[in-house]
Scaffold this motif. Sequence first.
Motif, short mmCIF file in Angstrom:
data_model
loop_
_atom_site.label_atom_id
_atom_site.label_comp_id
_atom_site.label_asym_id
_atom_site.label_seq_id
_atom_site.Cartn_x
_atom_site.Cartn_y
_atom_site.Cartn_z
N ARG A 130 -6.90 3.32 4.52
CA ARG A 130 -8.44 3.78 4.83
C ARG A 130 -9.65 2.66 4.81
NH1 ARG A 130 -10.60 9.10 2.21
NH2 ARG A 130 -11.17 7.75 0.93
N HIS A 189 -0.13 4.80 0.17
CA HIS A 189 -0.74 6.13 0.46
C HIS A 189 -1.94 5.74 1.55
CE1 HIS A 189 -3.29 9.86 -0.02
NE2 HIS A 189 -1.99 10.27 -0.24
N ARG A 190 -2.07 6.92 2.38
CA ARG A 190 -3.13 6.51 3.30
C ARG A 190 -4.41 6.20 2.93
NH1 ARG A 190 -3.36 12.95 3.14
NH2 ARG A 190 -1.16 12.59 2.46
N THR A 191 -4.61 6.55 1.73
CA THR A 191 -6.27 6.10 1.00
C THR A 191 -6.20 4.67 0.81
OG1 THR A 191 -5.43 6.97 -0.96
CG2 THR A 191 -6.45 8.56 0.26
N ASP A 192 -5.03 4.06 0.59
CA ASP A 192 -4.95 2.61 0.42
C ASP A 192 -5.33 1.96 1.89
OD1 ASP A 192 -4.22 2.75 -2.15
OD2 ASP A 192 -1.98 2.90 -1.69
N CYS A 199 0.78 -1.16 -0.12
CA CYS A 199 0.04 0.10 -0.07
C CYS A 199 0.85 1.20 -0.13
CB CYS A 199 -0.91 0.10 1.25
SG CYS A 199 -2.12 -1.13 1.23
N GLU A 206 4.45 10.72 4.73
CA GLU A 206 3.33 9.91 4.76
C GLU A 206 2.95 8.72 5.69
OE1 GLU A 206 -0.60 8.86 2.64
OE2 GLU A 206 0.68 10.76 2.80
#
Length: 382
Positions: A245, A240-243, A238, A268
């Motif tokens: 979430r 990025h944080r959106t991966d 993963c 990040e």
Amino acid sequence: MELVDYELYPVPPRWLFLKLETSDGTVGWGEPVVEGRAHTVRAAVVELVEDYLLGEDPLPVADHWERLYRGGFYRGGPVLSSALAGIDQALWDIRGKHFGAAVHELLGGPVRDRVRVYQWVGGDRPEGVADAAREQVDAGFTALKMNATPELERIDSPATVQAAADRLRVVRDAVGPHVDVGVDFHGRATVAMAEQLVEALEPHDPFFVEEPVAPEHADALPRIAERTSTPIATGERCYHRTDFRPLLEAGAVDVVQPDLSHAGGITECKRIADLAATYDASLAPHCPLGPVALASCLQVDAVAPNALIQEQSLDIHYNGSADVLDYVADPSVFDYEDGFVQIPDGPGLGVAVDEDALAAASREPDWHNPVWRRADGSVAEW
């Protein structure tokens, strides 16, 4: 002060080091690499440094991160995020050295002074795990990690499932109940096989099961988690944080494992740690890499209350031609004692890179992960 030069050193076993240099002679180090794709990441680093950073003040790290990430319409993924990660590490290293402070001091100060580490045993196709486990426990480690299986059929035999359980059982018998043993599936199992395996392993008390399925099937993690009380760990693929979430929102992951050389660096991964804490999930950064990546992980571990344990690559099965201490001027910065490592507290990342050793070892990268095939000749997950 401005950034005036850079150098890239590809070195064995499968690493890439970045040196950023400023007009006042300050040097920052990073590790931007995708294992097996060093050429590709190196090209991305060159583009980012030359297009965005040379001639710039290195100190506004957060702003540089935004420019490097959002400056291109196409963003994210393993290559661009890994290039950004190594640059971010080097910028934080410069910032810390400029202010005479460890990175963790600039991030708010430490919540701990040491971090528990685990040691790998057993190799890619795990074997000899009981003897290796005893040896590492005798060396002082209190936590281990091993692969669950070699390559798997899409629906494999009961014997394969039993062999995985037996493998963990002999390690548990060898080290007793006070040593933690994480089990890495390495994304090798289909969803159906992962469900069987997590149930079979549970009686032998794994510390966590890691990456039960490949990341493209992460939507199945809640279904797998329902089959076991063992904590589920994932996140090395993963970026990025959106991966993370949706996994956290679904209650599908107990331990997040961002890689400081893949998931956008210190900037990040600190955000990912904070996001995980919101869901009461633990942090265990992925790091089968070199000393700069490890030092970066430890800086984030220092300030993350939810940090659980740290992967490190000493004597890992990938490191046949070089090891994590070979490229540092003072190996004692990573001395392990009672299963812990101290947080490096020198300026910046707190690790002095031996540039002469890098230059002597530098050569075109030639490591690629193996391509495994099943009995019918089809490609299996490695």
